[in-house]
Design a protein around this motif. Structure first.
Motif, PDB file in Angstrom:
ATOM      1  N   ILE A 128      21.319  29.410  72.126  1.00 47.85           N
ATOM      2  CA  ILE A 128      21.518  29.879  73.505  1.00 47.85           C
ATOM      3  C   ILE A 128      22.352  28.870  74.277  1.00 47.85           C
ATOM      4  O   ILE A 128      23.192  29.232  75.115  1.00 47.85           O
ATOM      5  CB  ILE A 128      20.164  30.116  74.196  1.00 47.85           C
ATOM      6  N   GLY A 129      22.153  27.576  74.006  1.00 47.28           N
ATOM      7  CA  GLY A 129      22.968  26.529  74.625  1.00 47.28           C
ATOM      8  C   GLY A 129      24.317  26.358  73.978  1.00 47.28           C
ATOM      9  O   GLY A 129      25.025  25.396  74.255  1.00 47.28           O
ATOM     10  N   TYR A 141      20.587  28.591  79.752  1.00 49.26           N
ATOM     11  CA  TYR A 141      21.418  29.794  79.698  1.00 49.26           C
ATOM     12  C   TYR A 141      22.775  29.550  80.356  1.00 49.26           C
ATOM     13  O   TYR A 141      23.818  29.948  79.828  1.00 49.26           O
ATOM     14  CB  TYR A 141      20.712  30.961  80.390  1.00 49.26           C
ATOM     15  N   ALA A 142      22.766  28.898  81.503  1.00 48.91           N
ATOM     16  CA  ALA A 142      24.017  28.611  82.200  1.00 48.91           C
ATOM     17  C   ALA A 142      24.903  27.683  81.378  1.00 48.91           C
ATOM     18  O   ALA A 142      26.125  27.858  81.317  1.00 48.91           O
ATOM     19  CB  ALA A 142      23.723  27.999  83.568  1.00 48.91           C
ATOM     20  N   HIS A 143      24.290  26.715  80.756  1.00 46.86           N
ATOM     21  CA  HIS A 143      25.032  25.769  79.918  1.00 46.86           C
ATOM     22  C   HIS A 143      25.705  26.485  78.757  1.00 46.86           C
ATOM     23  O   HIS A 143      26.873  26.248  78.446  1.00 46.86           O
ATOM     24  CB  HIS A 143      24.068  24.692  79.402  1.00 46.86           C
ATOM     25  N   ASN A 189      28.707  28.925  80.060  1.00 46.28           N
ATOM     26  CA  ASN A 189      29.950  28.240  80.438  1.00 46.28           C
ATOM     27  C   ASN A 189      29.617  26.789  80.758  1.00 46.28           C
ATOM     28  O   ASN A 189      29.162  26.472  81.859  1.00 46.28           O
ATOM     29  CB  ASN A 189      30.603  28.920  81.638  1.00 46.28           C
ATOM     30  N   ALA A 190      29.838  25.916  79.789  1.00 45.29           N
ATOM     31  CA  ALA A 190      29.453  24.512  79.949  1.00 45.29           C
ATOM     32  C   ALA A 190      30.237  23.828  81.071  1.00 45.29           C
ATOM     33  O   ALA A 190      29.677  23.032  81.825  1.00 45.29           O
ATOM     34  CB  ALA A 190      29.662  23.761  78.639  1.00 45.29           C
ATOM     35  N   GLN A 191      31.519  24.159  81.195  1.00 45.33           N
ATOM     36  CA  GLN A 191      32.332  23.510  82.219  1.00 45.33           C
ATOM     37  C   GLN A 191      31.881  23.918  83.618  1.00 45.33           C
ATOM     38  O   GLN A 191      31.769  23.075  84.513  1.00 45.33           O
ATOM     39  CB  GLN A 191      33.809  23.871  82.024  1.00 45.33           C
ATOM     40  N   ALA A 192      31.598  25.203  83.797  1.00 47.67           N
ATOM     41  CA  ALA A 192      31.115  25.657  85.102  1.00 47.67           C
ATOM     42  C   ALA A 192      29.758  25.040  85.423  1.00 47.67           C
ATOM     43  O   ALA A 192      29.485  24.666  86.569  1.00 47.67           O
ATOM     44  CB  ALA A 192      31.014  27.183  85.116  1.00 47.67           C
ATOM     45  N   GLY A 223      24.427  31.504  75.787  1.00 38.22           N
ATOM     46  CA  GLY A 223      24.005  32.096  77.045  1.00 38.22           C
ATOM     47  C   GLY A 223      23.373  33.462  76.940  1.00 38.22           C
ATOM     48  O   GLY A 223      23.092  34.081  77.968  1.00 38.22           O
ATOM     49  N   ARG A 224      23.121  33.952  75.735  1.00 41.04           N
ATOM     50  CA  ARG A 224      22.588  35.303  75.559  1.00 41.04           C
ATOM     51  C   ARG A 224      21.497  35.302  74.491  1.00 41.04           C
ATOM     52  O   ARG A 224      21.577  34.554  73.525  1.00 41.04           O
ATOM     53  CB  ARG A 224      23.696  36.283  75.166  1.00 41.04           C
TER      54      ARG A 224
END
Length: 334
Positions: free
Chosen positions: A70-71, A201-203, A206-209, A273-274
């Protein structure tokens, strides 16, 4: 513009029908019905309990792997880490250490290996595939050279409470099934109800965001790999409870690919993320039933490997179709 089109296509596919986990559960039900009709001995009580026990251990390992995937990572060292940590714990118990202390040391060791993997991936920036492949070989080699010279470590008599982890409770329900349910519930609550779970999940998405929004992505990566190793170690302790030994050759088997197959087939996307605990449960049921059926049919190892390889390729292709990579999902290095 192309990234917007790809993102829109991805969202449209995700909304156009049932989830991947639901599809996998449906396939499992059909497979169960077919096997029950054509395979003698499949629906016996003894085989169903064996199936439930094996599914549970595989599912526990897949829960840990799901956190890393997920990461948007991967951990090929999970089986080597759990095998070596559990073998060291058994060795300490046999040497006279209190069992809780020995098991605790094994847990700390497995977490340390996971955190080290996360450090190498996030700080040193070595690709996860190569980091975990190398660390698994290193951990196995060091363990055999310094602690466990033989592949098999047997638990000496007198530790019946530990063997109960691989036994059954009233009604014949295997304890590993209960352990799987507890781990699944705990991980579900962690991923869905905590800030750190949302950060994972956010990581992965999109790790950069995530980094620009203020998340400490490097410690988060270390946490992901640490959780993977810790949950995997739980599976290793249950293996010891089930067989009263730890066989280090499991680290050289195809078990890690079974775990990855469960995760990807259930719907935990390799793009990150999913996916969720339900995805792991769905994949565990299908692969557990498939492996059990191949064992009953007495298929040779080569044939089993071919079937599992074909299913894994199909799962990866399905994941690539449902979650295509675009400029946004490709911002985190492979």
């Amino acid at each position: 513009m192309s990234s917007e089109i790809a993102a829109g296509s991805r969202q449209q596919r995700a909304r156009s029908g049932p989830s991947q986990a639901t599809i996998v559960l449906g396939v499992t039900v059909v497979l169960l019905a077919v096997l029950s009709a054509v395979l003698p001995g499949f629906v016996t009580l003894g085989n169903l309990f064996t199936l439930a026990r094996n599914i549970s251990i595989l599912g526990i390992l897949a829960l840990g792997m799901a956190v890393v995937v997920i990461g948007r990572g991967i951990d090929l060292s999970q089986i080597a880490t759990l095998a070596c940590s559990a073998a060291i714990a058994v060795t300490l118990i046999n040497a006279g250490w209190p069992a809780p202390a020995a098991i605790g040391i094994g847990l700390l060791l497995s977490i340390a290996i996971g955190v080290a993997n996360g450090f190498l991936v996030s700080v040193v920036e070595i690709p996860a595939l190569f980091t975990t492949l190398a660390s698994g070989l290193l951990v196995l080699g060091v363990t055999r050279a310094l602690v466990v010279p033989h592949y098999q470590v047997f638990l000496q008599p007198g530790h019946d409470w530990l063997l109960k982890l691989g036994g059954t409770v009233a009604g014949g329900l295997p304890v590993p099934v209960i352990a799987f349910a507890i781990c699944a519930l705990a991980l579900h609550l962690f991923l869905s109800r905590t800030v750190l779970g949302r950060f994972i999940y956010a990581h992965g998405d999109n790790a950069q965001a995530a980094r620009l929004s203020g998340m400490a992505t490097r410690p988060l990566t270390m946490l992901e790999y640490g959780i993977c190793s810790a949950i995997g170690y739980v599976g290793g302790v249950i293996m010891v409870g089930s067989t009263s030994l730890m066989h280090l050759q499991v680290a050289e088997s195809t078990m890690i690919f079974d775990v990855i197959l469960v995760v990807v087939l259930g719907g935990v996307s390799l793009v990150g993320g999913r996916g969720n605990v339900a995805s792991v449960i769905a994949g565990t049921l299908l692969i557990g039933v498939l492996l059990n059926a191949m064992t009953i049919m007495n298929l040779d190892i080569q044939t089993q490997d071919m079937i599992k390889g074909a299913v894994l390729l199909l799962a990866i292709a399905l994941d690539s179709y449902i979650h295509p990579r675009d400029e946004e999902t490709a911002k985190q290095g492979d």
